[in-house]
Design an enzyme around this catalytic site. Structure first.
Site, mmCIF file in Angstrom:
data_model
loop_
_atom_site.group_PDB
_atom_site.id
_atom_site.type_symbol
_atom_site.label_atom_id
_atom_site.label_comp_id
_atom_site.label_asym_id
_atom_site.label_seq_id
_atom_site.Cartn_x
_atom_site.Cartn_y
_atom_site.Cartn_z
ATOM 1 N N HIS A 122 0.875 -1.176 0.000
ATOM 2 C CA HIS A 122 0.000 0.000 0.000
ATOM 3 C C HIS A 122 0.917 1.232 0.000
ATOM 4 O O HIS A 122 2.002 1.195 0.585
ATOM 5 C CB HIS A 122 -0.825 -0.052 1.289
ATOM 6 N N ASP A 199 2.761 -4.450 8.167
ATOM 7 C CA ASP A 199 1.543 -3.661 8.029
ATOM 8 C C ASP A 199 0.369 -4.641 8.059
ATOM 9 O O ASP A 199 0.137 -5.372 7.094
ATOM 10 C CB ASP A 199 1.625 -2.890 6.706
ATOM 11 N N GLN A 202 -4.739 -4.957 6.660
ATOM 12 C CA GLN A 202 -5.683 -5.777 5.902
ATOM 13 C C GLN A 202 -5.892 -7.143 6.547
ATOM 14 O O GLN A 202 -6.818 -7.862 6.197
ATOM 15 C CB GLN A 202 -5.143 -5.950 4.477
ATOM 16 N N LYS A 225 -10.837 -1.197 9.994
ATOM 17 C CA LYS A 225 -11.014 -2.335 9.079
ATOM 18 C C LYS A 225 -11.432 -3.588 9.842
ATOM 19 O O LYS A 225 -11.662 -4.627 9.246
ATOM 20 C CB LYS A 225 -9.741 -2.572 8.283
ATOM 21 N N CYS A 363 -4.613 2.268 -3.818
ATOM 22 C CA CYS A 363 -3.409 2.781 -3.156
ATOM 23 C C CYS A 363 -2.222 1.843 -3.339
ATOM 24 O O CYS A 363 -1.366 1.726 -2.445
ATOM 25 C CB CYS A 363 -3.623 3.023 -1.662
HETATM 26 C C1 LIG Z 1 -5.966 0.389 4.664
HETATM 27 C C2 LIG Z 1 -4.542 0.030 4.572
HETATM 28 C C3 LIG Z 1 -3.549 0.931 4.962
HETATM 29 C C4 LIG Z 1 -3.843 2.334 5.438
HETATM 30 O O1 LIG Z 1 -4.596 2.303 6.602
HETATM 31 P P1 LIG Z 1 -5.167 3.678 7.222
HETATM 32 O O2 LIG Z 1 -6.196 3.209 8.183
HETATM 33 O O3 LIG Z 1 -5.739 4.453 6.065
HETATM 34 O O4 LIG Z 1 -4.027 4.373 7.853
HETATM 35 C C5 LIG Z 1 -2.241 0.528 4.879
HETATM 36 N N1 LIG Z 1 -1.916 -0.710 4.442
HETATM 37 C C6 LIG Z 1 -2.850 -1.603 4.056
HETATM 38 C C7 LIG Z 1 -2.413 -2.956 3.612
HETATM 39 C C8 LIG Z 1 -4.185 -1.260 4.104
HETATM 40 O O5 LIG Z 1 -5.106 -2.145 3.728
#
Ligand SMILES: *Cc1c(COP(=O)(O)O)cnc(C)c1O
Length: 405
Positions: A122, A199, A202, A225, A363
């Protein structure tokens, strides 16, 4: 225990609304999930009964708010199997957590060093590191992906070396839904003394990561999420790392003592929590975790795997259907195109039918560039979606195809 999806849907008020006169079919869960009544209630309850600033007041409301906020931190700690509660830093979300760490490494890297990013990231797990490289002169290396939408792990030995100081990778790709082999990456990175940031934005709606077992250095995620509110998330960091990194922002709450000559910083986690936080958000994040725990991540995973298999099979019956992200390990995200129809056109027609999907680059422009496409239609399923909704999506895509070709 059988999975009662009708009962679960009844927990989410928004799922009974209509869009353009049709029942809402919400398939944009990878962008943000919907919120159960229990989470909405936690926010309303805080503002209606004990709204106060935390960690400072001697009065009852402040103490109640502080207790609820700190209890949420402990819930989060237990949920992710984190050793110490001071290793849980409240943030405004994944993006904030990544920037905090990237900023913190500014004085820890030199122009001799390298950092490694995966090709599946992302933008929020790319741009802060590029900015870090600009500040320090360090070199950004990329672990490539392959046609299945998974990481080309056989290339790892060419991009990971004793020069590598940091590796950052997502747990699950938001663009494709593919699950990355983070256990292997962490092990190989640690073998060359590189720290790893995962990260998990997701991942945490689909699985329950065990951060102690993973032995990861940093893990970031967002509440929104995983059925929680927007504007709150966590950064997990191993205590040694959090001690080593400088504070990210200066302000109230993060200090021990302030004079004009010198300020000493508060202990963890407060060192990284300057200013009044999203108190209602933190408490509601705890409520979201309670809610998900009560359903259970095994039940969620089984149900979503079924839904993914069914949706994949049904969508593939459509002529010209191409699904991106076909690796064996994936969660309930389907990124696709139909013939050469622009994804935006499909998304617009689906919306008229009450079906919410995401269209575009998600993104993750480097992933789209790899496949040489401007974007995809992304249908992302949660445990409250149904096979009937999959059927509605398939009918909608066929209709769009008829209208557009
Ligand atoms: C949604 C997402 C982000 C960004 O998250 P925010 O809540 O907008 O800060 C970063 N990495 C992944 C894999 C995502 O799905």
């Amino acid at each position: 225990m059988s999975f009662d999806v009708a009962a679960i849907r009844a927990d989410f008020p928004i799922l009974s609304r209509q869009v353009h006169g049709k029942p809402l079919v919400y398939l944009d869960n990878a962008a943000t999930s919907q919120k159960p009544q229990a989470v909405i209630d936690a926010i309303v309850d805080y503002y209606s009964r004990y709204n106060a600033n935390i960690h400072r007041g001697v009065h009852t409301l402040s103490q109640e708010a502080t207790d609820a906020y700190e209890q949420a931190r402990i819930k989060i700690q237990k949920h992710f199997n984190i050793k110490k509660k001071q290793e849980v830093i409240f943030t405004s979300g994944t993006t904030h957590g990544i920037n905090l760490v990237a900023q913190g490494f500014s004085n820890l890297l030199t122009s001799e060093d390298e950092v490694l990013v995966s090709a599946l990231e992302h933008h929020s797990n790319i741009v802060p590191w590029q900015m870090l490289c600009e500040r320090t002169g360090a070199t950004l290396k990329v672990l490539p992906m392959n046609a299945e939408g998974t990481l080309a792990m056989e290339e790892l030995e060419h991009v990971l070396s004793a020069k590598t100081k940091l590796v950052f990778v997502n747990h699950i790709s938001n663009a494709l839904g593919t699950i990355n082999p983070i256990e292997t990456l962490i092990e190989k990175a640690h073998a060359v003394d590189a720290a790893v940031l995962v990260d998990g934005a997701q991942a945490c709606s689909h699985i329950q990561p065990d951060l102690d077992a993973l032995d990861v250095d940093f893990y970031v995620t967002s509440a929104h999420k995983m059925c929680g509110p927007t504007g709150v998330g966590i950064l997990y960091g191993k205590e040694e790392w959090l001690e080593k990194l400088p504070p990210y922002q200066g302000g109230g709450e993060m200090i021990s003592e302030v004079t004009f000559e010198k300020t000493t910083y508060a202990e963890l986690p407060h060192k990284f929590e300057a200013g009044t936080p999203n108190i209602a958000g933190g408490i509601a994040f705890g409520a979201a975790i309670d809610y998900l725990q009560q359903i259970g991540f095994d039940a969620i995973a089984n149900y979503e795997a079924d839904l993914l298999a069914y949706a994949t099979e049904e969508l593939l019956k459509i002529e010209g259907m191409k699904i991106y992200g076909t690796g064996p390990d994936k969660t309930s995200v389907i990124s696709f195109n139909v013939g050469d129809i622009h994804p935006y056109d499909i998304g617009t027609i689906l919306d008229k039918l009450g079906i919410a999907v995401r269209t575009g680059h998600h993104c993750a422009q480097p992933v789209m560039a790899y496949f040489n496409i401007p974007g995809t239609v992304r249908a992302s399923f949660a445990f409250y979606n149904t096979k009937e909704e999959v059927d509605a999506l398939v009918v909608g895509v066929r209709k769009a195809q008829m209208m557009l070709s």
